[in-house]
Structure formats: structure tokens, C-alpha cells
Design an enzyme around this catalytic site. Sequence first.
Site, PDB file in Angstrom:
ATOM      1  N   LYS A  82     -12.393  -1.783  10.515  1.00 19.06           N
ATOM      2  CA  LYS A  82     -12.401  -2.821   9.482  1.00 19.06           C
ATOM      3  C   LYS A  82     -11.448  -3.939   9.855  1.00 19.06           C
ATOM      4  CE  LYS A  82     -11.003  -3.484   4.780  1.00 19.06           C
ATOM      5  NZ  LYS A  82     -10.215  -2.966   3.737  1.00 19.06           N
ATOM      6  N   LYS A 129      -7.831  -0.109  10.777  1.00 16.00           N
ATOM      7  CA  LYS A 129      -7.848  -1.177   9.782  1.00 16.00           C
ATOM      8  C   LYS A 129      -6.824  -2.216  10.211  1.00 16.00           C
ATOM      9  CE  LYS A 129      -7.159  -2.189   4.923  1.00 16.00           C
ATOM     10  NZ  LYS A 129      -6.929  -1.632   3.584  1.00 16.00           N
ATOM     11  N   ARG A 140      -8.539  -9.780  -2.073  1.00 17.79           N
ATOM     12  CA  ARG A 140      -7.252  -9.700  -2.796  1.00 17.79           C
ATOM     13  C   ARG A 140      -7.316 -10.441  -4.121  1.00 17.79           C
ATOM     14  NH1 ARG A 140      -3.284  -9.633   2.484  1.00 17.79           N
ATOM     15  NH2 ARG A 140      -4.225  -7.735   3.324  1.00 17.79           N
ATOM     16  N   CYS A 158       0.814  -1.219   0.000  1.00 17.72           N
ATOM     17  CA  CYS A 158       0.000   0.000   0.000  1.00 17.72           C
ATOM     18  C   CYS A 158       0.849   1.272   0.000  1.00 17.72           C
ATOM     19  CB  CYS A 158      -0.927  -0.001   1.215  1.00 17.72           C
ATOM     20  SG  CYS A 158      -1.949  -1.484   1.314  1.00 17.72           S
ATOM     21  N   TYR A 196     -21.060  -6.358   1.025  1.00 15.38           N
ATOM     22  CA  TYR A 196     -21.392  -7.003  -0.246  1.00 15.38           C
ATOM     23  C   TYR A 196     -22.809  -7.584  -0.209  1.00 15.38           C
ATOM     24  CZ  TYR A 196     -16.378  -6.403  -0.488  1.00 15.38           C
ATOM     25  OH  TYR A 196     -15.125  -5.838  -0.451  1.00 15.38           O
TER      26      TYR A 196
HETATM   27  C1  PBG Z   1      -7.020  -1.759   0.098  1.00 13.62           C
HETATM   28  C2  PBG Z   1      -8.207  -2.428   0.697  1.00 13.62           C
HETATM   29  C3  PBG Z   1      -8.373  -3.762   1.125  1.00 13.62           C
HETATM   30  C4  PBG Z   1      -9.726  -3.883   1.474  1.00 13.62           C
HETATM   31  C5  PBG Z   1     -10.310  -2.651   1.291  1.00 13.62           C
HETATM   32  N1  PBG Z   1      -9.349  -1.762   0.840  1.00 13.62           N
HETATM   33  C6  PBG Z   1      -7.450  -4.911   1.131  1.00 13.62           C
HETATM   34  C7  PBG Z   1      -6.229  -4.946   1.938  1.00 13.62           C
HETATM   35  O1  PBG Z   1      -5.926  -4.047   2.725  1.00 13.62           O
HETATM   36  O2  PBG Z   1      -5.496  -5.905   1.740  1.00 13.62           O
HETATM   37  C8  PBG Z   1     -10.409  -5.155   1.939  1.00 13.62           C
HETATM   38  C9  PBG Z   1     -11.884  -5.217   1.706  1.00 13.62           C
HETATM   39  C10 PBG Z   1     -12.480  -6.569   1.829  1.00 13.62           C
HETATM   40  O3  PBG Z   1     -11.812  -7.560   2.207  1.00 13.62           O
HETATM   41  O4  PBG Z   1     -13.664  -6.690   1.524  1.00 13.62           O
HETATM   42  N2  PBG Z   1      -5.941  -1.583   0.918  1.00 13.62           N
END
Ligand code: PBG
Length: 325
Positions: free
Chosen positions: A249, A196, A206, A131, A314
Site C-alpha cells: 500500500k 505500508k 485522512r 497509530c 474505492y
Molecule cells: C490507517 C490507514 C490509513 C489508510 C488505511 N488505513 C491512513 C494512514 O495510514 O494515514 C489509507 C487508505 C487510503 O488512503 O485510502 N492507518
Amino acid sequence: MSTFPVYRPRRLRANENLRRLIRETTLSVNDLIYPMFVVHGHNTATEISAMPGCYQYSVDTLVLAAKELAALGIPGTILFGIPEAKDPVGSEAYADDGIIQQAVRAIKDAVPDLLVMTDVCLCEYTDHGHCGVIEAGEVRNDPTLELLVKESLSHARAGADVIAPSDMMDGRVGVIREALDENGYENIPIMAYSAKYASAFYGPFREAAESTPQFGDRRSYQMDPANAEEALREVALDIQEGADVLMVKPALSYLDVIHRVKTEFQVPVAAYNVSGEYAMVKAAAQNGWIDEERVALEVLNSIKRAGADIILTYFAKSVVEWLQD
Ligand code: PBG
């Protein structure tokens, strides 16, 4: 309070009308944001195998899906882009003709009232899948901030309604807020992925976003699942830096965190019911082991009961159908 036999809690559970009257939490279409994935190409919608019912859309089919959301009364979508080509600095993330920028313009043209939120991160766009910018094998914080600012501004120029940074770099909310303000976007809210976690529940995403890290993992920037106080520090920082909505999250394994953020800060809280949470319910339901509708509604109710104002899920489209029945 009186006790048994004077007080009998079962009295108010006797029928559905009584239960409706004393129900403390009500899930509504007003709470929901539906995430969508967009790829280059025309007239395609490829189902994501670990997320049945979710698709990688090309811009044209994405617009049709956006119309469907608006027709269902869902307030908005959050978009994730899959670029044509990836490179070490995620160039397409901040290209004005990038996939997200095209998608935002197309949706805002066709369905102007639908809120379009954009996930601001580099992992879908970098060839290493991290990221942030890599130097000497490490994800570097401050050089990444510049790119996140460029990405946010390009989303704003395309017409995004809400900017949602999900990268977990320190200080990103502040620099993005400042840049938005300096460029005349002072009215665009920031929904920060504040707490997060480095979670295994992102597995199916992913695949969907083609963003798996090519080496190592995200634990040097996403949070340790064991920590809750740290989440409160992250949220406090993001509030100071100008975030309007604070996100936790994933959601289901972090209901305590959602609750603490809501009770300690009284701010709008979003919770992301992530891909793995969705996939678990779908898989068990497909095997006939659980009732999808009842389990999904129970999960989403628990997220709302914990304190979330906004739920990114979702299940959003299904929820509207279930609630209408
Ligand atoms: C991007 C991001 C991710 C998710 C949302 N934005 C993946 C990650 O951090 O690897 C995950 C969303 C999901 O699992 O539904 N960084």
C-alpha cells in the site's frame, strides 16, 4: 522466436475477439474489496469532498450500502471507523460498543455473506492522530501491541471475518495471531498491511477518517517510499508471524513491490488503491481531462498484472457497472 516479417505482433491485435483470446490479465468483480467509513449518528451519509462518490455512513445507511455491495457481487468490504471522542490511547478502537463493533454486527446481521474486514489501527481513535501510544513524544511500539490485540479481539467478537492490521508496529501480526488463536478465533485470517509506505497519497483518507497526525508524521513507523528490499523483509516477517494475506500500500507507485512480493513469496497479495490514487482520477475526469472509466480500469488492470490477487479500491462499485456494460 522468429522475427519480422515472419512474426508480426499486430496480427493478434486485429479485432476484439482475437484480443480477448490472448488477453493475459482480466479484472473481475472477484478481485475487489470496497472500503467504507462509518460514523456515529442516524440516517446520514456525508460525501467526502476529496473522494467524490464515497461517504461517511451512519450504521443504518452503511447497512444499505453493504446490501448494495452484495447485490453487485462484490466479495467484501473493509471498514474504517470515526469515533465519537478521541483520547491518547484510542479507547473507542477496542470498546465493544465502539463504532466499528456496532457496524460489523449490523452488517453481519443484515448481509451475513458479505465479508467484513476491519482495519486495525489507532490513528482514527487517538487525539494525537498517531497509530500508536505516545510516550515522551515518541510512538512506542511494544505498549501499542497490547492495544492492537484488544482491538483485534473486539472486532472478532463483533463478527469480523478478516482482521487487517495497518498500524506498522513491529511484531503486531504475531501477537494478534496468538491472541486470536487463544480465544477461539483460529479460523479468522489476518490480512497484514505488510509494506505500508509513508505516502502522501493518503491525504483524502485522512479527511475521510479524520486521522491526520496532530504533530510530526508517520515516517518512524511507515516505510520509506524509496525502499523495496525492506518491503520484502517486512513481508517475510509477517508470513513468519502468521499473516494469511500480505498487502502492499499504496498500489500504483509500488507496482514493482507488488510484483516482487508475488514472485518471491507466492502468497495471496492484496494491493490498496488508496484515496489519493482515486482522487487524482476523479479530479482529472471531472475536469474533462481524462476518461474516468478507461483510466480507472487501466490502473486496476496494472495492479492485477503486477501480481495482486485482491484489490482494495474505492472504484469497486463502478468497476462492476463498467464490467457489466
Ligand atoms: C490507517 C490507514 C490509513 C489508510 C488505511 N488505513 C491512513 C494512514 O495510514 O494515514 C489509507 C487508505 C487510503 O488512503 O485510502 N492507518
